[in-house]
Scaffold this active site. Sequence first.
Site, PDB file in Angstrom:
ATOM      1  N   CYS A 117      48.302  -8.791 -18.697  1.00  0.00           N
ATOM      2  CA  CYS A 117      48.408  -9.444 -20.004  1.00  0.00           C
ATOM      3  C   CYS A 117      47.340 -10.540 -20.134  1.00  0.00           C
ATOM      4  CB  CYS A 117      49.814  -9.985 -20.230  1.00  0.00           C
ATOM      5  SG  CYS A 117      50.176 -10.315 -21.973  1.00  0.00           S
ATOM      6  N   HIS A 225      53.056  -5.127 -19.146  1.00  0.00           N
ATOM      7  CA  HIS A 225      53.684  -5.854 -18.040  1.00  0.00           C
ATOM      8  C   HIS A 225      54.333  -4.881 -17.059  1.00  0.00           C
ATOM      9  CE1 HIS A 225      53.451 -10.117 -19.403  1.00  0.00           C
ATOM     10  NE2 HIS A 225      53.264  -9.531 -20.573  1.00  0.00           N
ATOM     11  N   GLU A 227      55.103  -5.408 -14.045  1.00  0.00           N
ATOM     12  CA  GLU A 227      56.007  -6.083 -13.106  1.00  0.00           C
ATOM     13  C   GLU A 227      57.460  -6.006 -13.560  1.00  0.00           C
ATOM     14  OE1 GLU A 227      55.682  -9.152 -16.258  1.00  0.00           O
ATOM     15  OE2 GLU A 227      54.286  -7.705 -15.372  1.00  0.00           O
TER      16      GLU A 227
END
Length: 256
Positions: A117, A225, A227
């Site tokens: 990001c 994202h 994660e």
Amino acid sequence: MPAPVPHKPLVWLPACHRHLDLSDPGGYTVLADRYAAAVCELGMQPVLFPMAGANDVKDLLPLVDGVLLTGSPSNVDASHFGAKALDTDLLDPRRDALTMALVRTAITEGTPLFGVCRGLQEINVALGGSLYQRVHDEAGFLDHREPEHEELEAQFAERHDVLLAPGSAFEQWAGGPRALVNSLHGQGIRKLAEGLAAEAHAPDGLVEGVRVTRATAFAYGVQWHPEWRHAANPFYQRTLEAFAQACREHSQRRAV
């Protein structure tokens, strides 16, 4: 002499800086837990250098096996790409100063680098590119922001496809030419920096995944994202595992 005990690969996560307590003008060093947790779940150890600045990169980078540039509520200051910051921007000049130097040095030194990001945007700006400051105000582009007042599950829900370059690592990680990803950003790549290859695009054409073409080690950035709940998403998990494998290989080289 006995062989050295191998350690978990160390991954540098540059911190953000906030004034969380108005009675303490010194501010706070902060990091979203989900990035550190993902690093741990991949068998690595996240590390912070809270007061590190650009002049420290040369000394600190040899101590780690990878760099993960995290997302953040703050935006890269537009002055770094020849524009003026918006009145609504949350800025973090200490992080800007560190990451602009860290990106360039990690690439030069062959340290695995992954930007998420804001981290993707930092890579692009550090190498000479520019950003849209409000993608949603640009004609022809989607609104890539998250539903701000919804629960995190809704904010991080998968929202649009990305189209992946044929033969790219992204296509390999996704197992096909497209993947469904989340979307939580207001800025995005306007001018792609020289030395970056755009290998993932949103349906509106916005660059969402890049590869550093001259890098000798893993060096990628994504606008989404991975994660977030990565273990439940094969594309996210394979992407992060590729970064982790690069960090493990770098750790082994450092141990020789």
